[in-house]
Write a protein that holds these residues in place. Structure first.
Motif, PDB file in Angstrom:
ATOM      1  N   GLN A  47       0.545 -13.018  45.416  1.00 36.39           N
ATOM      2  CA  GLN A  47       0.658 -12.199  44.113  1.00 36.39           C
ATOM      3  C   GLN A  47       0.657 -12.928  43.195  1.00 36.39           C
ATOM      4  O   GLN A  47       0.464 -12.215  42.082  1.00 36.39           O
ATOM      5  CB  GLN A  47       1.944 -11.504  44.696  1.00 36.39           C
ATOM      6  N   GLU A  52       8.062 -15.792  33.790  1.00 35.88           N
ATOM      7  CA  GLU A  52       7.836 -14.428  33.734  1.00 35.88           C
ATOM      8  C   GLU A  52       7.959 -13.880  35.000  1.00 35.88           C
ATOM      9  O   GLU A  52       7.267 -14.394  36.093  1.00 35.88           O
ATOM     10  CB  GLU A  52       6.278 -14.211  33.294  1.00 35.88           C
ATOM     11  N   PRO A  53       8.406 -12.615  35.323  1.00 33.58           N
ATOM     12  CA  PRO A  53       8.511 -12.176  36.700  1.00 33.58           C
ATOM     13  C   PRO A  53       7.079 -11.629  36.867  1.00 33.58           C
ATOM     14  O   PRO A  53       6.188 -11.200  36.214  1.00 33.58           O
ATOM     15  CB  PRO A  53       9.247 -10.848  36.531  1.00 33.58           C
ATOM     16  N   ILE A  54       6.644 -11.559  38.566  1.00 32.89           N
ATOM     17  CA  ILE A  54       5.515 -10.861  39.003  1.00 32.89           C
ATOM     18  C   ILE A  54       5.943  -9.624  39.262  1.00 32.89           C
ATOM     19  O   ILE A  54       6.975  -9.487  40.135  1.00 32.89           O
ATOM     20  CB  ILE A  54       5.012 -11.851  40.173  1.00 32.89           C
ATOM     21  N   PRO A  55       5.465  -8.701  38.773  1.00 34.63           N
ATOM     22  CA  PRO A  55       6.034  -7.111  39.116  1.00 34.63           C
ATOM     23  C   PRO A  55       6.080  -6.774  40.414  1.00 34.63           C
ATOM     24  O   PRO A  55       5.202  -7.094  41.135  1.00 34.63           O
ATOM     25  CB  PRO A  55       5.009  -6.261  38.423  1.00 34.63           C
ATOM     26  N   GLY A  56       7.382  -6.237  40.788  1.00 33.99           N
ATOM     27  CA  GLY A  56       7.466  -6.027  42.207  1.00 33.99           C
ATOM     28  C   GLY A  56       7.902  -6.973  43.331  1.00 33.99           C
ATOM     29  O   GLY A  56       7.992  -6.901  44.340  1.00 33.99           O
ATOM     30  N   TYR A  57       8.116  -8.386  42.576  1.00 33.88           N
ATOM     31  CA  TYR A  57       8.256  -9.607  43.738  1.00 33.88           C
ATOM     32  C   TYR A  57       9.454 -10.431  42.643  1.00 33.88           C
ATOM     33  O   TYR A  57       9.647 -10.144  41.688  1.00 33.88           O
ATOM     34  CB  TYR A  57       6.926 -10.293  43.887  1.00 33.88           C
ATOM     35  N   ASN A  58       9.829 -11.335  43.509  1.00 34.17           N
ATOM     36  CA  ASN A  58      10.869 -12.299  42.965  1.00 34.17           C
ATOM     37  C   ASN A  58      10.237 -13.488  42.686  1.00 34.17           C
ATOM     38  O   ASN A  58      10.863 -14.445  41.968  1.00 34.17           O
ATOM     39  CB  ASN A  58      11.938 -12.640  44.163  1.00 34.17           C
ATOM     40  N   THR A  79       8.035 -16.028  40.246  1.00 33.96           N
ATOM     41  CA  THR A  79       8.023 -16.013  38.887  1.00 33.96           C
ATOM     42  C   THR A  79       6.697 -16.840  38.444  1.00 33.96           C
ATOM     43  O   THR A  79       6.580 -17.969  39.030  1.00 33.96           O
ATOM     44  CB  THR A  79       9.190 -16.289  38.174  1.00 33.96           C
TER      45      THR A  79
END
Length: 146
Positions: free
Chosen positions: A99, A32-38, A40
């Motif tokens: 993050q 799953e992506p970490i919102p605002g980052y690359n 996962t």
């Protein structure tokens, strides 16, 4: 091809034609992506305790591997090592870790995949055997949050 899986990966008593394979019970968990980052994440085991928030003191077990080589560069579970404590979400560790651990609960196990730009970048971290531009994979277990 599910016929291949059935023929080669399943014991004889479970083999069946591909058309009869019940895929409704197959669990595929994507990163799953970490919102605002690359970076996962993938939750490997749910936790139930307090969660890591920006500014909290987190203590984790961690094992880091260079994705491109499969080489482990660090583990708090190795002999002579101990759990790692840090102040979360305030830039004291690499961005992907900082993050990617937010929201982890005590008892949770999580995998992070951190691209170079959110890890050690184009310089790498030669002292730990991390080459320039390396993607990092961390398996983490949240032990305590204060």
């Amino acid at each position: 091809d599910l016929g291949f899986i059935s023929a080669f990966l399943l014991p004889q008593r479970f083999r069946c034609p591909a058309t009869a394979v019940d895929t409704s019970r197959v669990l595929v968990v994507a990163m799953e992506p970490i919102p605002g980052y690359n970076t996962t994440k993938q939750i490997l085991k749910e936790g139930s305790g307090p969660e890591i928030k920006a500014g909290s003191q987190a203590t984790v077990h961690a094992t880091g591997v260079v994705k491109e080589t499969g080489k482990k560069f660090w583990s708090t579970k190795d002999p002579g090592q101990q759990p790692f404590s840090y102040q979360a979400g305030v830039g004291k560790v690499i961005t992907g870790w900082d993050q990617g651990c937010l929201g982890m609960k005590v008892g949770e196990e999580r995998m992070l995949e951190i691209p170079a730009a959110e890890g050690y970048g184009s310089s790498g971290f030669p002292a730990w055997g991390i080459p320039p531009g390396a993607t990092l994979q961390f398996t983490l277990e949240c032990l305590d949050v204060k």
